[in-house]
Design a protein around this motif. Structure first.
Motif: not given
Length: 520
Positions: A99-100, A103, A167-168, A171-175, A178-179
């Protein structure tokens, strides 16, 4: 999974330890199923940020599903090799790591590679989570454990679009990836602390390497063929023809090998059982339609109705309301009811919902979008558990792990294939409707020229601008008509597969236990 009977032989957990254990295992399940749909509404944003088309971006969904499907049949073998708890905790930690990597991905190839790893390590989580949870409860409370599990597993794909959209946009789609990190670390830590003394015995087993390679070959080539077919104009492309032939040959080899291998990676002889065959085909086709529509609906809302990611997600979220409320009801009904009746009710409910959607117009308001989604919670609640009970009923205890893995594999892969087919079908029907609408827009048509003059007068600007606006409206209308065709076909499919439920035999004695052993 294999070894789950050993866990069940241990005394059940009690008090606060049982509550904490249930939360940890449920969170691992939730994290996994959430990731099957959380990226759905973020695909346009991800594609835009990484400089690729939306079609290429959908690989983020389909490659995760395909890798997940390939990994599921390995769960039984891996459980016996490393132990149920070690495998479960290890899979969670690898899921967190992948997942990381998703991201931080700087481009699409890196993101897709990370998603493949994420899908593969997610494979054991679904079957193991239910086996572990059921082993933690007294036998008479197994229906409650099943209800809790079904609740988290049902909410995940439904909450995904809403959470992913929020989230998108915020914040950013990466999150959206990250969650998983804090959730996964908590689930792994608590699971290990509570269950490390409840490990299952291990033994060294040979792995069917030829079967595994042929499985990866046909699943991988078929998935790529389905994903790239639309871009390469299907069978007019030598690449698509080659991929199709390779998939067909490797699938035929896989079937022959697995049926003759002493220790097959997939026990295909299970398809000789009437309940397993009918139930697996029914749940897989139904899931393919269910999941592909979960992908297309928010995509259409964003591209053609100008919904933000978060709004498109929120409009699909009400699906979870009745699905969650009714989960405990299903657990109580199961021991007293014919699972075939409950599954039939689910399919009829889905057909009604998709028929309602097939009447959408380009001017559809949010309430009209939300009502069928809200109502869809009813059949969703009656969907998984009764069909799983049918699939696994009548099987001996030693065959249930293999059967659960195989039915999960077919269902998850069907979801990936269904998404590709539905996306292609929508595109083809949109093109067809656009061509039909264009036939009515000849400059020789007095109706068309009159409409264009009227539009020019109301909008102002040049005739070219009026024509551009008209073309945009026609594209939107064609996409709407194309999607309505998909909705209508979805309703028909749900009606047509009802007989598959009724070719199975009722098995009241083992139905509830089978549902408990199998999972989604």
């Amino acid at each position: 999974m294999n070894g789950s009977s050993n866990v069940a032989a241990l005394p059940p957990l009690t008090g606060g330890k049982l509550v904490l254990a249930t939360l940890a295992v449920a969170l691992a399940t939730f994290m996994n199923v959430l990731d099957s749909s959380i990226a759905n509404v973020a695909i346009p944003t991800i594609a835009g940020n990484l400089g690729v088309s939306v079609d290429e971006g959908t690989w983020v969904i389909t490659l995760f599903a395909a890798a997940n499907a390939i990994a599921i049949p390995l769960t039984g073998w891996l459980t016996q090799r490393v132990g149920q708890i070690r495998l479960f905790v290890g899979a969670i930690l690898l899921f967190v790591l992948s997942s990381w990597l998703c991201g931080i991905a700087p481009n699409l190839p890196v993101l897709l590679a990370a998603r493949i790893v994420q899908g593969a390590v997610a494979g054991p989580l679904i079957p193991l989570s239910q086996a572990i949870l059921l082993g933690s409860y007294p036998k008479e409370k197994s229906s409650h454990a099943l209800a809790l599990w079904a609740m988290t597993a049902t909410v995940g794909p439904i909450a995904g679009p809403a959470l992913g959209g929020w989230i998108t946009d915020s914040y950013s789609w990466s999150w959206i990836f990250y969650i998983n990190i804090p959730v996964g670390l908590f689930a792994a830590g608590v699971t290990w602390a509570i269950y490390r003394t409840r490990e299952t015995p291990t033994r060294r087993l040979p792995i069917d390497k030829v079967g595994l390679i042929s499985l990866i070959a046909w699943v991988g080539s078929l998935q790529i063929m389905l994903d790239k077919g639309k871009d390469l104009d299907w069978f007019s492309s030598p690449v698509i023809v080659a991929l199709t032939l390779f998939a067909a040959i490797s699938f035929a080899f896989f079937v022959i090998w697995e049926l003759t291998e002493k220790n097959p990676i997939v026990d295909l002889k299970l398809f000789g059982k009437r309940n397993f065959l009918g139930g697996t085909i029914a749940i897989s086709v139904a899931y393919a339609v269910f999941f592909s529509n979960l992908v297309l609906l928010p995509q259409w809302m964003q591209e053609y109705l100008n919904y933000r990611s978060v709004d498109a997600g929120l409009a699909t979220a009400p699906l979870g309301i009745f699905a969650v409320i009714l989960a405990p009801v299903i657990a109580k009904l199961m021991p007293k009811s014919d699972a075939r009746v409950l599954a039939t009710l689910a399919f009829v409910g889905f057909a009604v919902v998709f028929f309602m959607r097939s009447h959408y117009t380009t001017g559809v308001d949010t309430w009209t979008l939300v009502v069928p989604t809200l109502l869809q919670g009813f059949p969703t609640a009656f969907f998984f558990v009764p069909l799983t009970a049918i699939i696994l009923s009548g099987l001996s205890a030693d065959r249930i792990p293999a059967a659960a893995g195989l039915s999960n594999f077919v269902r998850v892969f069907a979801g990936a294939v269904g998404t590709s087919l539905a996306s292609t079908g929508w595109n083809d029907r949109t093109i067809m409707h656009h061509a039909r609408l264009a036939e009515q827009t000849s400059v020789d048509s007095p109706v068309f020229t009159s409409a264009l003059d009227s539009l020019h007068g109301s909008l102002g600007g040049s005739p070219a601008q009026a024509l551009t606006f008209f073309e945009h409206s026609m594209n939107t209308q064609a996409a709407m008509l194309g999607l309505n065709d998909i909705f209508w076909l979805s309703a028909v499919i749900f009606v047509l597969i009802i007989p598959l439920i009724w070719v199975t035999k009722p098995d009241h004695a083992s139905a509830a236990a089978a549902a408990g052993a199998g999972g989604h």
